[in-house]
Design an enzyme around this catalytic site. Structure first.
Site, PDB file in Angstrom:
ATOM      1  CB  CYS A 380      20.988  43.666  44.600  1.00 49.07           C
ATOM      2  SG  CYS A 380      20.473  43.151  46.231  1.00 49.07           S
ATOM      3  CG  HIS A 506      20.974  48.300  45.919  1.00 53.42           C
ATOM      4  ND1 HIS A 506      20.315  48.066  44.736  1.00 53.42           N
ATOM      5  CD2 HIS A 506      20.511  47.381  46.793  1.00 53.42           C
ATOM      6  CE1 HIS A 506      19.480  47.050  44.890  1.00 53.42           C
ATOM      7  NE2 HIS A 506      19.579  46.622  46.131  1.00 53.42           N
ATOM      8  CD  GLU A 508      21.449  50.978  42.868  1.00 53.13           C
ATOM      9  OE1 GLU A 508      22.585  50.440  42.860  1.00 53.13           O
ATOM     10  OE2 GLU A 508      20.394  50.335  43.048  1.00 53.13           O
TER      11      GLU A 508
END
Ligand code: GLN
Length: 534
Positions: A380, A506, A508
């Site tokens: 990001c 993102h 994750e």
């Protein structure tokens, strides 16, 4: 009809209630039930996304773009399901609904009260998940028993138990049993008081989970059981573990899942956990070690980067490589030479963030990674800064910037784009939730994912400015992922570098223990190659 489990916490906050809830959910799911978690946050913010990560840890983003409490991340990872805004409700949202209803005249002139109006609205939020077909709704009530804010939630739980009966509604209470070094003893008094407090509100816990750094002795367990008005076997211990994914096993070994199912009159179906146990044992067999430097703003609070750290855990297991994480204050890099501070790193991760602090230090770190061949992964903000670094230092666009940090920059390489695509971003608010991107063939991104179309979660306001695409591409920056709508850059990378990738989303949030995110896996592998050559 669903069964309901309410999980409360006592004595202190940060006891790991989210992990305990997720672990219980894991076991019940593995027993064959459709378990749907719900987190109640008793604070008055309507939108958890507005809270500082310093105070409250990471904001976890779901596919539908809800900004939620980080415990939803635990639920997704342990239960291997994707959640939505229905699974996280704050007190602010509940009050908001009540006040809106009142303004719309829905209460027909009645006095609007905590009981029944607020508690009814809380119960309605729980029952929505029953309507969706949950076998078991697993409700975690945030905060600690005794907090003023959590009272209406506990009262709603009490009412639901009264309405549905004790074999349909179960209360589990998690407390701390501290070990006093000077006395060499585990102390049960705080737990006794916490249970007393619960009973005062009308809740008798059915099961007690005691978090402790030492094993409970028989004597301690007996004492807790007696004062909590429970059979001894209903006192479960949650000893500290070195890897959170072991908690379900700790509970399983004490028969917690069986106890819950029997208590709820549900069949105890066989359980299979071989894959989970393999995941843990691979993690324990990590051998090669690499050092990862994360440049962060919230370096003081690891919870701010919870999902990144967990995604790295998953990748460590699948690659059997140990990643030592070192948080680096980006402002320090601004002052000192990056080669000094980053000399021992085998990779650099620049995570997402808002605000100007440390920006120039991060850009310096990225430049160092680009020039030295150190594996780089930008998420990001990290991706945005990588394009700025390239624009400034390779394409010669002096003072190129993001309009977030310099509204008057001559080269607004990162900026807010006018809305053309069908995304829900009005007046410069955040682009949130899952969007589809398309990867270019024969790029690093394509090799990592092994497919062309991907879906990833977003939470950002600024975008790469396509006016600068041609000039940066000409100089060698590869735009390897573009949104399906065609207008947003999603992935950038470098050709002449062993591993250099930046993503606007993102990743994750989507990594799971048994399906680790491919970018994290390949990044860890690249760090291993960097250090060991294999
Ligand atoms: N501040 C940047 C933006 O709003 C990056 C956000 C992030 O990293 N999540 O676009």
């Amino acid at each position: 009809m669903s069964k309901f489990i309410f999980i409360t916490g006592g004595v202190v906050s940060a006891l790991g209630k989210g992990v305990a809830t997720a672990s219980i959910g894991f076991l019940l799911k593995r027993r064959g039930y459709n378990v749907v978690p719900l987190k109640f946050d008793p604070y008055l913010n309507v939108d958890p996304g507005t809270m500082s990560p310093f105070q409250h840890g990471e904001v976890f983003v779901t596919d539908d773009g809800a900004e939620t409490d980080l415990d939803l991340g635990h639920y997704e990872r342990f239960l291997d399901i994707s959640l939505s805004r229905k699974n996280n409700v704050t007190a602010g949202q509940v009050y908001y609904t009540i006040i809106e209803n009142e303004r719309e005249g829905k209460y027909l002139g009645k006095t609007v009260q905590v009981v029944p109006h607020l508690t009814d609205e809380i119960k309605r939020r729980v029952l929505l998940l029953e309507e969706d077909g949950a076998d078991i709704v697993l409700v975690e009530i945030g905060g600690t028993v005794g907090d003023i804010e959590s009272l209406p939630f506990l009262e709603a739980a009490r009412q639901l138990r009264l309405e549905r009966g004790p074999s349909d509604v179960l209360f589990i209470h998690l407390t701390l049993v501290p070990y006093l070094k000077s006395a060499g003893e585990l102390k049960t008094k705080p737990t006794q008081h916490s249970v007393m407090k619960l009973r005062e509100i009308g809740l008798q816990p059915d099961i007690l989970i005691s978090r402790s750094e030492k094993r409970l002795t028989d004597e301690v367990r007996k004492k807790i059981a007696l004062f909590s008005n429970l059979p001894e076997k209903h006192v479960i211990e949650a000893q500290d573990v070195d890897f959170i994914y072991k908690i379900p096993i700790v509970f399983y070994n004490q028969g917690l899942d069986k106890l819950i199912l029997e208590r709820l009159n549900l069949a105890v179906m066989p359980i299979k956990m071989d894959d989970w146990i393999d995941f843990i044992s691979n993690y324990e067999q990590r051998k090669d070690e690499v050092n990862l430097c994360i440049t962060g703003k919230y370096v003081g609070l690891k919870d701010s980067y919870k999902s990144i750290i967990e995604a790295l855990s998953h990748a460590q297991s699948s690659t059997r490589t140990k990643v030592n994480i070192k948080f680096i204050d980006a402002e320090e890099i601004e002052e000192k030479s990056p080669s000094l501070i980053l000399s021992d790193c085998d990779g650099i991760l620049v995570p997402g963030g808002f605000g100007k602090r440390g920006i120039e230090g991060k850009i310096k770190a990225i430049q160092y990674a680009r020039e030295s061949g150190l594996p780089f992964f930008g998420i990001c903000l990290g991706m945005q800064l990588a394009t700025l670094e390239f624009a400034r230092n390779i394409a010669g666009l002096k003072n190129a910037h993001s309009t977030e940090f310099d509204p008057d920059t001559p080269y607004p390489v990162i900026t807010i784009l006018p809305d053309k695509a069908n995304i829900k971003r009005l007046g410069g608010t955040l682009r949130k939730g899952a969007y589809i991107a398309q990867l270019k063939e024969n790029t690093l991104a394509h090799r990592i994912y092994g497919k062309i179309e991907i879906s990833e979660r977003h939470r950002h306001r600024y975008e790469f400015n396509p006016e600068f695409m041609d000039i940066l591409e000409e100089k060698g920056l590869v735009f390897s992922g573009i949104s399906k709508s065609g207008e947003y850059v999603e992935v950038i990378e470098l050709n002449n570098h062993p591993f250099f990738i930046g993503v606007q989303f993102h990743p994750e949030f989507k990594s799971r223990p048994l399906s680790p995110h491919p970018i994290f896996v390949k990044f860890v592998e690249a760090m291993r190659v960097y250090r060991y050559g294999y």
